[in-house]
Design a protein around this motif. Structure first.
Motif, PDB file in Angstrom:
ATOM      1  N   LEU A 474      -2.065 -14.199  13.628  1.00  0.00           N
ATOM      2  CA  LEU A 474      -3.136 -14.277  12.638  1.00  0.00           C
ATOM      3  C   LEU A 474      -3.134 -12.981  11.845  1.00  0.00           C
ATOM      4  CD1 LEU A 474      -5.732 -15.476  11.367  1.00  0.00           C
ATOM      5  CD2 LEU A 474      -7.018 -14.399  13.233  1.00  0.00           C
ATOM      6  N   VAL A 475      -2.948 -13.084  10.538  1.00  0.00           N
ATOM      7  CA  VAL A 475      -2.959 -11.918   9.653  1.00  0.00           C
ATOM      8  C   VAL A 475      -4.184 -12.025   8.748  1.00  0.00           C
ATOM      9  CG1 VAL A 475      -1.747 -10.612   7.874  1.00  0.00           C
ATOM     10  CG2 VAL A 475      -0.437 -11.780   9.677  1.00  0.00           C
ATOM     11  N   ASN A 476      -5.037 -11.018   8.790  1.00  0.00           N
ATOM     12  CA  ASN A 476      -6.197 -10.948   7.899  1.00  0.00           C
ATOM     13  C   ASN A 476      -6.007  -9.800   6.920  1.00  0.00           C
ATOM     14  OD1 ASN A 476      -7.840 -13.103   8.669  1.00  0.00           O
ATOM     15  ND2 ASN A 476      -8.693 -11.971  10.393  1.00  0.00           N
ATOM     16  N   CYS A 477      -6.161 -10.089   5.638  1.00  0.00           N
ATOM     17  CA  CYS A 477      -6.012  -9.074   4.590  1.00  0.00           C
ATOM     18  C   CYS A 477      -7.350  -8.865   3.892  1.00  0.00           C
ATOM     19  CB  CYS A 477      -4.952  -9.502   3.574  1.00  0.00           C
ATOM     20  SG  CYS A 477      -3.292  -9.561   4.268  1.00  0.00           S
ATOM     21  N   TYR A 478      -7.718  -7.601   3.740  1.00  0.00           N
ATOM     22  CA  TYR A 478      -9.012  -7.243   3.172  1.00  0.00           C
ATOM     23  C   TYR A 478      -8.815  -6.443   1.880  1.00  0.00           C
ATOM     24  CZ  TYR A 478     -10.575  -8.222   7.973  1.00  0.00           C
ATOM     25  OH  TYR A 478     -10.807  -8.805   9.197  1.00  0.00           O
ATOM     26  N   ASP A 479      -9.837  -6.482   1.036  1.00  0.00           N
ATOM     27  CA  ASP A 479      -9.924  -5.636  -0.160  1.00  0.00           C
ATOM     28  C   ASP A 479      -8.656  -5.736  -1.010  1.00  0.00           C
ATOM     29  OD1 ASP A 479     -12.398  -4.952   0.872  1.00  0.00           O
ATOM     30  OD2 ASP A 479     -11.692  -3.094   1.776  1.00  0.00           O
ATOM     31  N   TYR A 480      -7.943  -4.616  -1.198  1.00  0.00           N
ATOM     32  CA  TYR A 480      -6.812  -4.615  -2.124  1.00  0.00           C
ATOM     33  C   TYR A 480      -5.602  -5.363  -1.567  1.00  0.00           C
ATOM     34  CZ  TYR A 480      -9.644  -1.358  -4.716  1.00  0.00           C
ATOM     35  OH  TYR A 480     -10.669  -0.803  -5.421  1.00  0.00           O
ATOM     36  N   ALA A 481      -5.473  -5.425  -0.241  1.00  0.00           N
ATOM     37  CA  ALA A 481      -4.405  -6.251   0.340  1.00  0.00           C
ATOM     38  C   ALA A 481      -4.693  -7.723   0.057  1.00  0.00           C
ATOM     39  CB  ALA A 481      -4.303  -6.007   1.840  1.00  0.00           C
ATOM     40  N   GLU A 499       8.192 -13.581   0.643  1.00  0.00           N
ATOM     41  CA  GLU A 499       7.985 -12.143   0.451  1.00  0.00           C
ATOM     42  C   GLU A 499       7.282 -11.494   1.635  1.00  0.00           C
ATOM     43  OE1 GLU A 499       5.625  -9.104  -2.616  1.00  0.00           O
ATOM     44  OE2 GLU A 499       5.689 -11.266  -3.034  1.00  0.00           O
ATOM     45  N   TYR A 500       6.253 -12.147   2.174  1.00  0.00           N
ATOM     46  CA  TYR A 500       5.418 -11.499   3.184  1.00  0.00           C
ATOM     47  C   TYR A 500       5.765 -11.880   4.624  1.00  0.00           C
ATOM     48  CZ  TYR A 500       2.385  -9.787  -0.531  1.00  0.00           C
ATOM     49  OH  TYR A 500       1.898  -9.136  -1.636  1.00  0.00           O
ATOM     50  N   PHE A 501       6.486 -12.989   4.820  1.00  0.00           N
ATOM     51  CA  PHE A 501       6.695 -13.441   6.191  1.00  0.00           C
ATOM     52  C   PHE A 501       8.166 -13.672   6.540  1.00  0.00           C
ATOM     53  CE2 PHE A 501       2.310 -14.278   5.258  1.00  0.00           C
ATOM     54  CZ  PHE A 501       1.675 -13.883   6.426  1.00  0.00           C
ATOM     55  N   SER A 550       3.273  -6.850  10.006  1.00  0.00           N
ATOM     56  CA  SER A 550       2.338  -5.738   9.812  1.00  0.00           C
ATOM     57  C   SER A 550       2.198  -5.307   8.363  1.00  0.00           C
ATOM     58  CB  SER A 550       2.800  -4.530  10.626  1.00  0.00           C
ATOM     59  OG  SER A 550       4.024  -4.016  10.097  1.00  0.00           O
ATOM     60  N   ASP A 551       3.182  -5.670   7.524  1.00  0.00           N
ATOM     61  CA  ASP A 551       3.222  -5.236   6.120  1.00  0.00           C
ATOM     62  C   ASP A 551       3.623  -3.774   5.970  1.00  0.00           C
ATOM     63  OD1 ASP A 551       3.104  -5.916   3.419  1.00  0.00           O
ATOM     64  OD2 ASP A 551       1.052  -5.194   3.208  1.00  0.00           O
ATOM     65  N   ILE A 552       4.067  -3.154   7.055  1.00  0.00           N
ATOM     66  CA  ILE A 552       4.534  -1.767   6.981  1.00  0.00           C
ATOM     67  C   ILE A 552       5.764  -1.645   7.888  1.00  0.00           C
ATOM     68  CG2 ILE A 552       2.871  -0.994   8.739  1.00  0.00           C
ATOM     69  CD1 ILE A 552       2.820   1.721   7.167  1.00  0.00           C
ATOM     70  N   ASP A 553       6.804  -2.392   7.510  1.00  0.00           N
ATOM     71  CA  ASP A 553       8.002  -2.440   8.338  1.00  0.00           C
ATOM     72  C   ASP A 553       9.250  -1.928   7.620  1.00  0.00           C
ATOM     73  OD1 ASP A 553       8.158  -4.430   6.505  1.00  0.00           O
ATOM     74  OD2 ASP A 553       8.247  -6.080   7.932  1.00  0.00           O
ATOM     75  N   ARG A 554       9.118  -1.600   6.327  1.00  0.00           N
ATOM     76  CA  ARG A 554      10.252  -1.095   5.556  1.00  0.00           C
ATOM     77  C   ARG A 554       9.908   0.259   4.952  1.00  0.00           C
ATOM     78  NH1 ARG A 554      10.571  -6.248   1.839  1.00  0.00           N
ATOM     79  NH2 ARG A 554       8.375  -6.178   2.406  1.00  0.00           N
ATOM     80  N   ASN A 555      10.927   1.082   4.781  1.00  0.00           N
ATOM     81  CA  ASN A 555      10.725   2.428   4.237  1.00  0.00           C
ATOM     82  C   ASN A 555      11.208   2.488   2.791  1.00  0.00           C
ATOM     83  OD1 ASN A 555      10.416   5.123   3.725  1.00  0.00           O
ATOM     84  ND2 ASN A 555      11.773   5.837   5.343  1.00  0.00           N
ATOM     85  N   THR A 575      -3.540  -2.319  11.186  1.00  0.00           N
ATOM     86  CA  THR A 575      -3.777  -2.476  12.618  1.00  0.00           C
ATOM     87  C   THR A 575      -2.921  -3.639  13.118  1.00  0.00           C
ATOM     88  OG1 THR A 575      -6.063  -1.699  12.387  1.00  0.00           O
ATOM     89  CG2 THR A 575      -5.486  -2.856  14.420  1.00  0.00           C
ATOM     90  N   ILE A 576      -2.161  -3.385  14.183  1.00  0.00           N
ATOM     91  CA  ILE A 576      -1.306  -4.411  14.768  1.00  0.00           C
ATOM     92  C   ILE A 576      -1.654  -4.556  16.243  1.00  0.00           C
ATOM     93  CG2 ILE A 576       1.065  -5.183  15.164  1.00  0.00           C
ATOM     94  CD1 ILE A 576       0.767  -2.314  12.884  1.00  0.00           C
ATOM     95  N   PHE A 577      -2.101  -5.747  16.623  1.00  0.00           N
ATOM     96  CA  PHE A 577      -2.345  -6.069  18.020  1.00  0.00           C
ATOM     97  C   PHE A 577      -1.197  -6.946  18.523  1.00  0.00           C
ATOM     98  CE2 PHE A 577      -6.625  -5.578  16.205  1.00  0.00           C
ATOM     99  CZ  PHE A 577      -7.166  -4.636  17.068  1.00  0.00           C
ATOM    100  N   GLY A 578      -0.737  -6.682  19.735  1.00  0.00           N
ATOM    101  CA  GLY A 578       0.309  -7.515  20.307  1.00  0.00           C
ATOM    102  C   GLY A 578       0.010  -7.880  21.741  1.00  0.00           C
ATOM    103  N   ASN A 579       0.235  -9.141  22.076  1.00  0.00           N
ATOM    104  CA  ASN A 579       0.042  -9.628  23.438  1.00  0.00           C
ATOM    105  C   ASN A 579       1.282 -10.447  23.791  1.00  0.00           C
ATOM    106  OD1 ASN A 579      -0.772 -11.807  25.436  1.00  0.00           O
ATOM    107  ND2 ASN A 579      -2.626 -10.551  25.462  1.00  0.00           N
TER     108      ASN A 579
END
Length: 661
Positions: A474-481, A499-501, A550-555, A575-579
């Motif tokens: 589950l990915v939740n994006c807030y505000d500018y995301a 693009e995102y997944f 996470s949207d932060i996986d590339r440099n 924030t990334i939660f993993g189980n």
């Protein structure tokens, strides 16, 4: 980019005898070596290169009752096409200000040069049918030149004269652009009774040549014998400005000269001070039929809506009501402007208009409904920074509506169909705006408040004995995301998924994908994913990545050097939660460590906590950017930290099969 050239008009790097265009190869005289050139020797791999960029500004006879003198601007450009991508430079657009015939372009010549079958230079002149004028809006038009037979290897060249019905405007000069420039020269010829201030943005070496000569200038009152300052500014071998990740406007990094007429000295102690102030700008705007006068419109067709709005007691709720009315009633035509050239009444009837039409309409309706609102002018991030010491309205490209509230302020852009009324528009967040108010005009810093680019991803994965992970996220994006993703989702849903997944997670197979809340602007954008993946393995070992979705996986910051500042535009929060559950016959053999990593200036914080309970792994990772802007001077430090950050985020979990009993 730091300015190294003094801003005093008569002080420059070097002063040498002046020379004119005769020292350059004549128009149409092409060096065969330029036609045979295959690459730019000082900017390898460029798509095209400007061989000559020459300008000359002087004064001529004015128009009675209009101007004492007219400004005449001559320009000549020669470009070599090196690649297919450089062919766009063979379609030239020359904008000019044609409101009330203020500017006009005359005497255009243009040609394409190639090597003919006989090995000699072949010249193809541009005919009149390939040169035409096109209206941009009520104030501006553009002259279009389409070059025939332009291809890779061609040289194109054009020149023109532009006349302006004023003696109060000295045209700025840009030495540098998107493609490299081999030679750039600007010559100005100014009667000494004019005084200009200069705002230079220069880093590389510049040559300045000047002399003062006696000259005869024809004015609208006769011939004037006066002294004229002839000044040449020359720069050579300037590399093109390349796009860099998260850079602002290219214009901010172009080496250039900007001028403003300050005084006219008539002699005998009579000096006319022409330096304008922002107060003068406001007075002119409020009297302008296309700006201030529009705010006086009596919107009879909206009287019922205004009456309904006035019944809403809460001010912010009333603002939201009117904002949504305008946003839902009007469609943006793609034109950014601070003016309503056809009038907001006409735009409202058409249900479409520019940002000027829509946001002046919004400001007008807010005031009619009892909400105090003011127009606020911006230069958007991609348009470049405003120089506050140069009070010219032409620096702005968009107007929005500014409302003071009990909790701060709102900046509203009703041309944006996706944004939420409480969210400061992305294109102007963390910039400065100029409030146009008759008695209290002022600059204000427009901040994001509590809003960020915020992404939260919660991943649950289960790995079987065959090394297959099946999971959901589950990915939740807030505000500018949320804003960016909603725009992408509405534009092209398949491309959004890619693009995102799909693209950032190539090791995964996306089996199901849904998006919720795209039309609920006050809720986060919810994205649900079902996925599967075969883990990499080596003998009894298997590996998997916990930095998923996470949207932060590339440099993007891999270049050793950088010309522009890093400008994200807003703060960021990930924030990334993993189980993760592993098979009963496997154990965890290698785990990422618990860590907190902080940028030396405390502007970026990365934290990771890892917990194991039998065959269950729980992970929590956070990344917080406490600044939105990182100057070029600190790029090396920023780049180094960002690299370590991505390495830590992408560290893998190792599991091992238990030994047989």
């Amino acid at each position: 980019m730091k300015t190294t050239l003094t801003s005093a008009f008569f002080l420059f790097v070097s002063v040498l005898p002046s020379f004119a265009q005769k020292d350059l190869p004549a128009f149409g005289k092409i060096d065969k070596a330029d036609l045979e050139m295959q690459d730019c020797d000082f900017d390898k791999g460029a798509a095209a290169v400007v061989l000559i960029d020459w300008g000359n500004l002087y004064y001529d006879r004015g128009i009675p009752n209009v101007s004492f003198l007219n400004t005449v601007y001559e320009k000549r450009v020669r470009i070599k096409i090196l690649k297919e991508s450089g062919l766009s430079y063979a379609n030239v657009s020359i904008p000019y200000y044609d409101k009330n015939n203020e500017e006009k372009i005359v005497k255009i010549d243009a040609s394409t040069y190639n090597i003919g079958e006989n090995g000699k230079v072949k010249t193809t002149d541009v005919t009149k049918s390939s040169i035409y004028s096109k209206s941009i809006n009520k104030s501006y038009s553009e002259m279009i030149i389409a070059f025939p037979e332009a291809k890779v290897g061609s040289v194109i060249e054009y020149k023109y004269k532009m006349e302006r019905r004023t003696d109060l405007h000295l045209k700025d000069w840009y030495f540098q652009g998107r493609i490299p420039v081999r030679y750039s020269e600007y010559q100005i010829n100014i009667p000494l009774f004019y005084r200009f201030s200069l705002n230079p943005n220069i880093v590389d070496k510049i040559e300045v040549k000047e002399k003062i000569v006696a000259d005869l200038i024809t004015t609208n009152e006769g011939v004037l014998n006066t002294e004229v300052l002839k000044k040449n500014f020359i720069m050579r071998n300037l590399v093109g400005i390349k796009d860099e990740p998260f850079m602002g406007s290219v214009k901010d990094y172009q080496q250039r000269l900007e001028f403003q007429l300050s005084t006219i000295d008539y002699g005998g102690g009579r000096v006319l001070d022409l330096r304008t102030t922002w107060g003068d700008v406001v007075k002119d705007l409020m009297k302008d039929d296309d700006f201030g006068k529009q705010l006086e419109w009596e919107p009879k067709s909206t009287s019922a809506m205004i009456a309904e709005a006035k019944q809403i007691p809460d001010m912010e709720s009333r603002v939201k009501f009117i904002y949504n009315f305008v946003k839902n009633s009007m469609s943006w035509d793609g034109d950014e402007s601070i003016y309503s050239f056809g009038g907001i009444s006409s735009a409202f009837e058409r249900k479409t208009g520019s940002t000027g039409d829509i946001n002046l309409l919004l400001t007008c309706l807010l005031n009619k409904a009892g909400i105090t609102a003011y127009p606020i002018l911006f230069s958007t991030r991609d348009n470049g920074l405003v120089k506050k010491n140069f009070p010219f309205v032409s620096q702005f490209n968009i107007v929005m509506s500014y409302v003071k509230t009990n909790n701060g302020y709102l900046v509203l852009d009703a041309a944006d169909k996706i944004s939420y009324y409480k969210l400061t528009p992305e294109k102007v967040v963390n910039t400065n705006g100029f409030i146009v108010q008759a008695e209290n005009s002022r600059w204000v810093e427009i901040l994001s408040g509590k809003a960020k680019y915020k992404v939260m991803a919660a991943v649950q994965g289960e790995i079987n004995s065959d090394g297959i992970m099946k999971g959901n996220c589950l990915v939740n994006c807030y505000d500018y995301a949320r804003l960016q993703r909603c725009e992408s989702w509405q534009k092209n849903k398949e491309q959004f998924k890619e693009e995102y997944f799909t693209k950032p997670n190539t090791a995964l197979k996306i089996e199901e994908f849904t998006v919720n809340n795209a039309d609920a602007d006050s809720l986060p954008l919810e994205q649900k994913v079902l996925f599967s993946s075969k883990l990499n393995s080596s003998g009894d070992y298997r590996y998997f990545n916990i930095n998923l979705f996470s949207d932060i996986d590339r440099n993007p910051f891999v270049a050793d050097e950088r010309v522009s500042d890093v400008d994200f535009g807003f703060l960021q929060d990930y924030t990334i939660f993993g189980n993760y559950t592993i098979p009963a016959d496997y154990v965890f053999d290698g785990l990422p460590e618990n860590i907190t990593m902080v940028m030396p200036d405390n502007s970026i914080v990365f934290s990771r906590s890892v917990m194991v309970d039998a065959n269950l792994l729980n992970v929590r990772m956070t990344v917080e950017f406490k600044r939105s802007f990182y100057a070029t001077a600190s790029y090396s430090e920023f780049k180094s930290f960002y690299k370590k950050l991505l390495e830590k985020l992408n560290e893998q979990v190792v599991i091992k099969k238990k030994a047989s009993p």
